[in-house]
Enzyme design. Structure first.
Site: not given
Length: 305
Positions: A120-122
Site C-alpha cells: 500500500h506504499h506504492a
C-alpha cells in the site's frame, strides 16, 4: 467447497542474507496452513503473470517500464528498500496477479485469501517502503475495468497508513479508502484517505477492537461496496519490530474475525491480503500472518459460503 487460497512459489525471490524484509514468510505461510490442517493443497489457486496493461491502470508507463527493466535511478531504488533483481521484478508482478485472482475468487465465493499482498506504499510513479506496485489498487482497477465491480471499500489495518492507496484513489467516489494505523509511525508524511483513524502508540486489544467496531459497520452501510479488500497487516502486534501498537495473537485473531464476519454477515464479499509484519521471531511472524486464513476458514464454514 472450501475457502479459496492463492499462492505461487515465485512469491519468494532471493534477497541478501542481511536484509530485514522477511521474504521467506510467503512460502512458510503456505506450508503452515497445510501442516496445521487449516487448508488442503487443493484449496490453493495459482495466479498468472498480469499483463503490463493492468499495472498501467494504476502506475505510470515510465515507472512500470523502468522498474521491470531494472533501470530506475538509484534514489528511487533506495526509496523502495529492496535491491532490484529480475527475480524480484517477476515476484512483484506475480504477487499483483495473486491479489487480482483473490479478488475475483472473492466475488465468486464470498471470501478468498492471498498469501501475499498489501503493498500500500506504492504510488502511481514510484515505490516506497518495500512496496513496488500497489496490488490492491491494481486489483480494484482491473475488476472495475472488467465490469465485475463498481464500488470498492479498502479496509487497511496495517500499522502503517496506506499512503499510496490514499493518493491513487483521492477524489474517486468509486473507491473508499479506510486506514486505521499508528499515528507516530511510517510514513512520516501522511496522505488523506477517505477515512483515516490514527491510533496512539501502545494501543492494546480491547481499545483497538472497540475503535474498529465504531467505524466498520457504519462504513459498510454508507459505502455499500461490491467488494471489500482487507489488508490484514500483523505489524500491529506488540512483538513487531516496526509496529508501536500492542495487539496480541488473540487480538489479531479477534480483529480478523470481526472484520470478516461483519462484512460476510451483511453479504459483502471480502478479498484478504496479508500486509506487513516484521518480528524477530520468524515462526511467530508466520503464525500471525496465518491468523487471517484461520479466521477466514472459520467464517467460510459458519456462513456456508
Amino acid at each position: 467447497m472450501d475457502l479459496p487460497l492463492v499462492y505461487h512459489p515465485d512469491y519468494v525471490a532471493p534477497l541478501p542474507d542481511s536484509h530485514r524484509f522477511p521474504m521467506e514468510k510467503f512460502r512458510r505461510l503456505s506450508e503452515i496452513l497445510v501442516e496445521d490442517g487449516v487448508a488442503h493443497p487443493s484449496q490453493f489457486h495459482t495466479p498468472e503473470l498480469p499483463p503490463v496493461d493492468w499495472l498501467e491502470l494504476v502506475h505510470t508507463p515510465d515507472y512500470v517500464q523502468q522498474y521491470r527493466a531494472g533501470t530506475l535511478e538509484a534514489r528511487a531504488q533506495r526509496r523502495i528498500g529492496l535491491p532490484w533483481s529480475p527475480a524480484l521484478a517477476h515476484r512483484t508482478c506475480i504477487a499483483v496477479g495473486g491479489t487480482v485472482l483473490t479478488a475475483k475468487l472473492a466475488l465468486e465465493c464470498g471470501l478468498a485469501c492471498n498469501t501475499a499482498g498489501g503493498t500500500h506504499h506504492a504510488f502511481p510513479s514510484f515505490g516506497s517502503g518495500f512496496c513496488i506496485f500497489n496490488d490492491m489498487a491494481i486489483a480494484t482497477r482491473v475488476l472495475q475495468h472488467l465490469g465485475l465491480v463498481k464500488k470498492v471499500l479498502i479496509v487497511d489495518l496495517d500499522v502503517h497508513q496506506g499512503d499510496g492507496t490514499a493518493v491513487i484513489f483521492q477524489n474517486d467516489p468509486s473507491v473508499f479508502t479506510f486506514s486505521m494505523h499508528c499515528e507516530v509511525n511510517f510514513p512520516g508524511t501522511k496522505q488523506q484517505s477517505d477515512l483515516d483513524v490514527p491510533l496512539p502508540e501502545g494501543m492494546e486489544d480491547g481499545d483497538y477492537l472497540r475503535t474498529l467496531a465504531e467505524y466498520l459497520p457504519d462504513l459498510l452501510s454508507q459505502v455499500r461496496p461490491d467488494l471489500v479488500l482487507f489488508d490484514a497487516g500483523v505489524d500491529t502486534h506488540v512483538g513487531d519490530r516496526l509496529g508501536k501498537l500492542a495487539l496480541t495473537d488473540s487480538g489479531l485473531y479477534r480483529r480478523e474475525m470481526q472484520v470478516l464476519s461483519t462484512c460476510v454477515a451483511q453479504g459483502y464479499p471480502v478479498a484478504c491480503v496479508i500486509g506487513g509484519g516484521y518480528a524477530n521471531d520468524f515462526n511467530a511472524l508466520v503464525y500471525r500472518h496465518s491468523l487471517v486464513h484461520r479466521a477466514a476458514s472459520e467464517v467460510f464454514r459458519q456462513y456456508r459460503l
